[in-house]
Design an enzyme around this catalytic site. Sequence first.
Site, PDB file in Angstrom:
ATOM      1  NE  ARG A 135      -2.799   0.584   3.418  1.00 16.73           N
ATOM      2  CZ  ARG A 135      -2.274   1.259   4.446  1.00 16.73           C
ATOM      3  NH1 ARG A 135      -1.973   2.542   4.334  1.00 16.73           N
ATOM      4  NH2 ARG A 135      -2.038   0.658   5.594  1.00 16.73           N
TER       5      ARG A 135
ATOM      6  CE1 TYR B  48     -15.380   9.227 -18.105  1.00 17.52           C
ATOM      7  CE2 TYR B  48     -14.991   9.541 -15.765  1.00 17.52           C
ATOM      8  CZ  TYR B  48     -15.309   8.717 -16.834  1.00 17.52           C
ATOM      9  OH  TYR B  48     -15.554   7.389 -16.608  1.00 17.52           O
TER      10      TYR B  48
ATOM     11  CG  ASP C  37      -8.563  13.667 -17.583  1.00 16.99           C
ATOM     12  OD1 ASP C  37      -7.879  12.974 -18.353  1.00 16.99           O
ATOM     13  OD2 ASP C  37      -9.645  13.271 -17.086  1.00 16.99           O
TER      14      ASP C  37
ATOM     15  CE  LYS D 210     -11.601   5.185 -19.823  1.00 17.92           C
ATOM     16  NZ  LYS D 210     -11.926   6.557 -19.435  1.00 17.92           N
TER      17      LYS D 210
HETATM   18  C1  PLP Z   1     -12.363   7.239 -18.319  1.00 22.72           C
HETATM   19  C2  PLP Z   1     -11.983   8.619 -17.978  1.00 22.72           C
HETATM   20  C3  PLP Z   1     -11.751   9.004 -16.656  1.00 22.72           C
HETATM   21  C4  PLP Z   1     -11.945   8.064 -15.491  1.00 22.72           C
HETATM   22  O1  PLP Z   1     -11.070   6.984 -15.539  1.00 22.72           O
HETATM   23  P1  PLP Z   1     -11.413   5.573 -14.863  1.00 22.72           P
HETATM   24  O2  PLP Z   1     -10.192   4.762 -15.150  1.00 22.72           O
HETATM   25  O3  PLP Z   1     -12.669   5.067 -15.523  1.00 22.72           O
HETATM   26  O4  PLP Z   1     -11.637   5.829 -13.424  1.00 22.72           O
HETATM   27  C5  PLP Z   1     -11.363  10.312 -16.414  1.00 22.72           C
HETATM   28  N1  PLP Z   1     -11.217  11.195 -17.398  1.00 22.72           N
HETATM   29  C6  PLP Z   1     -11.453  10.873 -18.684  1.00 22.72           C
HETATM   30  C7  PLP Z   1     -11.282  11.906 -19.732  1.00 22.72           C
HETATM   31  C8  PLP Z   1     -11.855   9.573 -19.023  1.00 22.72           C
HETATM   32  O5  PLP Z   1     -12.089   9.253 -20.290  1.00 22.72           O
END
Ligand code: PLP
Length: 392
Positions: free
Chosen positions: A60, A113, A185, A210
Amino acid sequence: MSEKPGFSTRAVGGWRQTPDVRQHPASPPLYQSATFIFDDIDDFASVAQTKISGGYLYSRWANPTVDALGHVVSSLEGAEATACFASGMGAIAGTLFSLLRSGDHVVAAAQLYGGTHGLFGTALARAGVSVTTADVSDHAAIDDAFTPATKVLYCETIGNPTMNVADIDALAAIARARDATFVVDATFTPPVMLRPLEHDADLVCHSATKYLGGHGDVTGGVVSGDGERIAAIRHLAIDTGGQMAPFDAWLVARGVQTLVLRVERICQNAMALARALEDHPAVSRVLYPGLQSHPDHALARKLLGDRFGGMLAFDAGDAAAGRRFLERVHIASPAASLGGTKTLVVHPASVTHTQLTPEQRASIGLTEGMVRVSVGIEDIDDLVADFEQALP
Ligand SMILES: *Cc1c(COP(=O)(O)O)cnc(C)c1O
């Protein structure tokens, strides 16, 4: 000690008899271990004090496989350090809770998002953090939204589902002038396409679920930046426990090895598919930053060069037409998520943006017949044929 340890003793510890290997593994080894054994007890005490540097004590706190992923992501982003979380939302929440205190204010892009909107509206609101959103392209509105309590400016490089591009150089200048931390992000633009830290962002986060993982088989999140901010985020993660698991880090690190190849192919496919859709009589509009017709095309070219990513949206007509398209595809699959090898399609008005009214959807450019596409690495002729047969 008995000459030969008992069966149970050997069952739990026998494998340690493996002779030391002097050759190094060529691929990152998976340290699927919750804890680490110390031969030197002074060492045990000193690592316990440092927690995330100087050794491994408990996963952790830190784990070698997770650190190996953090190291490679840092080198791709041009960052000093990276913290790895169990999901993208884990990384975003860890980042924001580390930066913000009760009474603080955030200026955020309106195009966010859904999960991040949710985080601002619930957990951060309960913690006493307020947020003002503004159209990310309207820099005067962004600047006006700042208050003396604003600590963070937050945006996404490319917004969903209209694929609006954020001018991160201009936004970084606003954040700098206002003495706020600029958090980006960059999930839609993996580091082979764009490195926000080179554009003066302070922290860059990704849903590693992703493009970084890239195969749709793992959820994960990363945040990269300067050593001090990342150490603070990691210490918060020690207390809240959202770290990435070693096996997940191993999968993401494996995916990252082919990031450049996948993104290259995905960008080529997306451009070809966007052009084919733009020429199709049943499609009234295609939103892809690589098309001349996209309102942010010039900005996209400035920031991204000639790779415009794998995300596009098109208007199939009314809501029924959008849903019918999803029913008819064979090679593309109706599924949430994005950034993998396989082409996925969603109908935002009935899946990802249902918390908004049709009027609110229209105000962000989301029409009822819009279909969002995460383009994969399939053969482009198959993809184009699949889309054409699914359209009226
Ligand atoms: C999918 C996504 C997230 C969240 O990610 P998770 O791995 O599903 O928690 C945040 N920002 C964007 C732009 C995303 O496409």
